[in-house]
Design an enzyme around this catalytic site. Structure first.
Site, PDB file in Angstrom:
ATOM      1  N   GLY A  85       0.815  -1.217   0.000  1.00 55.71           N
ATOM      2  CA  GLY A  85       0.000   0.000   0.000  1.00 55.71           C
ATOM      3  C   GLY A  85       0.847   1.263   0.000  1.00 55.71           C
ATOM      4  N   ASP A 104      -4.141 -12.676   2.150  1.00 58.45           N
ATOM      5  CA  ASP A 104      -4.968 -11.911   3.081  1.00 58.45           C
ATOM      6  C   ASP A 104      -4.564 -12.362   4.484  1.00 58.45           C
ATOM      7  OD1 ASP A 104      -6.937 -11.017   4.785  1.00 58.45           O
ATOM      8  OD2 ASP A 104      -8.615 -11.661   3.525  1.00 58.45           O
ATOM      9  N   SER A 149      -3.641   6.142  13.841  1.00 63.07           N
ATOM     10  CA  SER A 149      -4.023   7.381  13.164  1.00 63.07           C
ATOM     11  C   SER A 149      -4.342   8.466  14.184  1.00 63.07           C
ATOM     12  CB  SER A 149      -5.265   7.103  12.311  1.00 63.07           C
ATOM     13  OG  SER A 149      -5.878   8.313  11.933  1.00 63.07           O
ATOM     14  N   ALA A 150      -4.135   9.713  13.773  1.00 59.93           N
ATOM     15  CA  ALA A 150      -4.519  10.849  14.606  1.00 59.93           C
ATOM     16  C   ALA A 150      -6.025  10.880  14.844  1.00 59.93           C
ATOM     17  CB  ALA A 150      -4.097  12.143  13.921  1.00 59.93           C
ATOM     18  N   THR A 151      -6.760  10.125  14.066  1.00 64.42           N
ATOM     19  CA  THR A 151      -8.220  10.075  14.241  1.00 64.42           C
ATOM     20  C   THR A 151      -8.599   9.597  15.646  1.00 64.42           C
ATOM     21  OG1 THR A 151     -10.247   9.450  13.096  1.00 64.42           O
ATOM     22  CG2 THR A 151      -8.630   7.721  13.368  1.00 64.42           C
ATOM     23  N   TYR A 196     -13.999   3.365  10.794  1.00 58.76           N
ATOM     24  CA  TYR A 196     -12.559   3.252  10.528  1.00 58.76           C
ATOM     25  C   TYR A 196     -11.758   3.687  11.761  1.00 58.76           C
ATOM     26  CZ  TYR A 196      -8.079   5.297   9.221  1.00 58.76           C
ATOM     27  OH  TYR A 196      -6.766   5.669   9.217  1.00 58.76           O
ATOM     28  N   LYS A 251      -9.134   1.620  14.627  1.00 57.09           N
ATOM     29  CA  LYS A 251      -7.792   2.030  15.080  1.00 57.09           C
ATOM     30  C   LYS A 251      -7.749   2.066  16.615  1.00 57.09           C
ATOM     31  CE  LYS A 251      -5.904   2.596  11.025  1.00 57.09           C
ATOM     32  NZ  LYS A 251      -4.928   1.614  10.549  1.00 57.09           N
ATOM     33  N   LEU A 271      -7.477  15.016   0.082  1.00 63.44           N
ATOM     34  CA  LEU A 271      -7.209  16.281  -0.613  1.00 63.44           C
ATOM     35  C   LEU A 271      -6.106  16.164  -1.668  1.00 63.44           C
ATOM     36  CD1 LEU A 271      -7.690  19.313  -0.869  1.00 63.44           C
ATOM     37  CD2 LEU A 271      -6.090  19.658   1.028  1.00 63.44           C
TER      38      LEU A 271
HETATM   39  N1  UFG Z   1     -10.693  18.484   1.468  1.00 62.41           N
HETATM   40  C1  UFG Z   1     -11.267  19.349   0.580  1.00 62.41           C
HETATM   41  N2  UFG Z   1     -11.658  18.860  -0.638  1.00 62.41           N
HETATM   42  C2  UFG Z   1     -11.483  17.555  -0.997  1.00 62.41           C
HETATM   43  C3  UFG Z   1     -10.881  16.676  -0.062  1.00 62.41           C
HETATM   44  C4  UFG Z   1     -10.503  17.181   1.169  1.00 62.41           C
HETATM   45  O1  UFG Z   1     -11.438  20.533   0.866  1.00 62.41           O
HETATM   46  O2  UFG Z   1     -11.869  17.165  -2.101  1.00 62.41           O
HETATM   47  C5  UFG Z   1     -10.253  19.006   2.776  1.00 62.41           C
HETATM   48  C6  UFG Z   1     -10.958  18.358   3.945  1.00 62.41           C
HETATM   49  O3  UFG Z   1     -12.170  18.990   4.220  1.00 62.41           O
HETATM   50  C7  UFG Z   1      -9.921  18.534   5.049  1.00 62.41           C
HETATM   51  C8  UFG Z   1      -8.580  18.483   4.312  1.00 62.41           C
HETATM   52  O4  UFG Z   1      -8.889  18.721   2.952  1.00 62.41           O
HETATM   53  O5  UFG Z   1     -10.059  19.797   5.603  1.00 62.41           O
HETATM   54  C9  UFG Z   1      -7.886  17.141   4.423  1.00 62.41           C
HETATM   55  O6  UFG Z   1      -8.804  16.117   4.046  1.00 62.41           O
HETATM   56  P1  UFG Z   1      -8.323  14.622   3.775  1.00 62.41           P
HETATM   57  O7  UFG Z   1      -9.540  13.855   3.364  1.00 62.41           O
HETATM   58  O8  UFG Z   1      -7.153  14.602   2.864  1.00 62.41           O
HETATM   59  O9  UFG Z   1      -7.776  14.154   5.197  1.00 62.41           O
HETATM   60  P2  UFG Z   1      -8.521  14.087   6.604  1.00 62.41           P
HETATM   61  O10 UFG Z   1      -7.761  15.005   7.516  1.00 62.41           O
HETATM   62  O11 UFG Z   1      -9.966  14.271   6.515  1.00 62.41           O
HETATM   63  O12 UFG Z   1      -8.308  12.544   6.976  1.00 62.41           O
HETATM   64  C10 UFG Z   1      -7.044  12.041   7.231  1.00 62.41           C
HETATM   65  C11 UFG Z   1      -6.950  10.579   6.825  1.00 62.41           C
HETATM   66  C12 UFG Z   1      -7.807   9.722   7.716  1.00 62.41           C
HETATM   67  C13 UFG Z   1      -7.560  10.030   9.167  1.00 62.41           C
HETATM   68  C14 UFG Z   1      -7.709  11.509   9.421  1.00 62.41           C
HETATM   69  C15 UFG Z   1      -7.439  11.893  10.844  1.00 62.41           C
HETATM   70  O13 UFG Z   1      -7.380  10.398   5.498  1.00 62.41           O
HETATM   71  O14 UFG Z   1      -7.462   8.386   7.483  1.00 62.41           O
HETATM   72  O15 UFG Z   1      -6.784  12.206   8.576  1.00 62.41           O
HETATM   73  O16 UFG Z   1      -6.126  11.641  11.184  1.00 62.41           O
HETATM   74  F1  UFG Z   1      -8.457   9.361   9.929  1.00 62.41           F
END
Ligand code: UFG
Length: 335
Positions: A10, A58, A124-126, A149, A153, A200
């Site tokens: 991955g 797996d 994860s920070a989650t 998810y 964790k 993002l």
């Molecule tokens: N965002 C946008 N547009 C998009 C996608 C994301 O504006 O199309 C914003 C989100 O709202 C957020 C930021 O970009 O503010 C980051 O979003 P991500 O989806 O990239 O990441 P997250 O912080 O939501 O999630 C990540 C990991 C999860 C983990 C989480 C907390 O993907 O696995 O951090 O640690 F659980």
């Protein structure tokens, strides 16, 4: 050392395998390729000159995991295997609980059978949930998740704490990742999600490549300097190096230890878009849209513990993260 890496094909796993091999470790990957490419072991070989041992397995299948432990003396495990899409986990929670917890428990049980006592876990920070203030430190209560998810964790962290308490010679290092982005500088490894990306950075890269028309920024009215959410983005190669430090640390450690892997800095969505444009010279069209359910305004690490215990810090810049993402995206889209 012989390091067993479930989920090693991955995004984070593959970068970690590169660092392990370059540090002289023997890497044994098990991955069912459900969310990764069959090319990855060969790409790791192209980068490092050494092929990892690869099993398309797996790791919920105990007999198959036993066969791997019989074939190799495993000194330590870095466990990445698991489903990771937050939104999907809300739609199909049972599948997430079954897969993520089953895979971790199966690996743990086989480790016990074979006397392997070093477990590094991809957390994860989650796990800090919605109640703690930023910056998050490892002393804060991590007891509530906001999606299945995240709960997997938290639950696996708890399983490992309980296991370590019952086995005083066992070490569990719970690495709490913030937001890994970027790619290997070779352009051979990176984050290449199937379908439309949720995260993002891959979304930004696909808009820049013209594969998607525009980015929607989820919310411009948060209580942050520019109204968009703040996250702690770190380069995936820095993150991978953190795992190398963690297995070294685990060798002389017992108990369960949670450690943040982040930079300690919050960067807004708009700052990331602008950094990407500056680093690549490519425009990223975007609109400000509604907030996304479940998003926190602010999430970043207190990164001191990793510095103190592991001698690790994330040093690569946002520009390097953007440049390497773009290099990877261009190579992938040329395939
Ligand atoms: N965002 C946008 N547009 C998009 C996608 C994301 O504006 O199309 C914003 C989100 O709202 C957020 C930021 O970009 O503010 C980051 O979003 P991500 O989806 O990239 O990441 P997250 O912080 O939501 O999630 C990540 C990991 C999860 C983990 C989480 C907390 O993907 O696995 O951090 O640690 F659980």
């Amino acid at each position: 050392m012989n390091v067993f890496v479930p989920g090693g094909a991955g995004y984070i796993g593959s970068h970690t395998c590169v660092e392990l091999i370059q540090a002289g470790h023997q890497v044994i990957i098990a991955d069912d390729l459900s969310n990764s490419s069959a090319d990855v072991p060969q790409r790791i070989k192209t980068i490092t000159g050494t092929a990892p041992i690869f099993y398309q397995v797996d790791v919920c299948n105990k007999e198959k995991v036993r066969e791997i432990f019989k074939a190799h003396h495993i000194d330590a495990v870095i466990h990445f295997a698991g489903y990771k899409a937050v939104g999907e986990s809300c739609r199909i929670p049972a599948k997430y609980y079954r897969n993520n917890i089953d895979s971790a428990l199966t690996v743990l049980e086989v480790m016990e059978e074979f006397g392997c006592k070093k477990f590094v876990f991809s957390s994860s920070a989650t796990v800090y949930g919605p109640m703690n203030p930023v910056p998050y430190n490892e002393e804060m209560p991590a007891q509530v998740a906001t999606n299945p998810y995240g709960w997997t964790k938290l639950m696996i962290e708890q399983i490992l704490r309980d296991y370590a308490a019952a086995h005083p010679d066992f070490s569990a290092i719970l690495l709490r990742y913030f937001n890994p982005i970027g790619a290997h500088s070779s352009g051979l490894l990176g984050d290449d999600p199937n379908g439309i990306p949720n995260n993002l950075m891959p979304y930004v890269a696909r808009v820049a490549a013209g594969i998607l028309p525009q980015l929607t920024v989820y919310g411009g009215d948060y209580d942050t300097p520019d109204g968009t959410c703040l996250r702690d983005y770190l380069h995936v190669v820095d993150l991978a190096k953190g795992h190398l430090k963690a297995i070294d640390y685990a060798m002389n450690h017992t108990g369960a230890e949670a450690i943040n892997l982040g930079t300690g800095n919050g960067v807004s969505v708009l700052e990331l878009i602008h950094a990407f444009q500056n680093a690549t010279g490519v425009k990223v069209p975007y609109v400000i849209g509604a907030r996304r359910d479940g998003d926190l305004a602010k999430c970043w690490a207190n990164a001191e513990k990793a510095k103190k215990l592991l001698g690790w810090s994330a040093d690569m810049t946002i520009e390097e993260m953007c440049r390497d993402t773009w290099n990877f995206t261009q190579k992938v889209s040329q395939k």
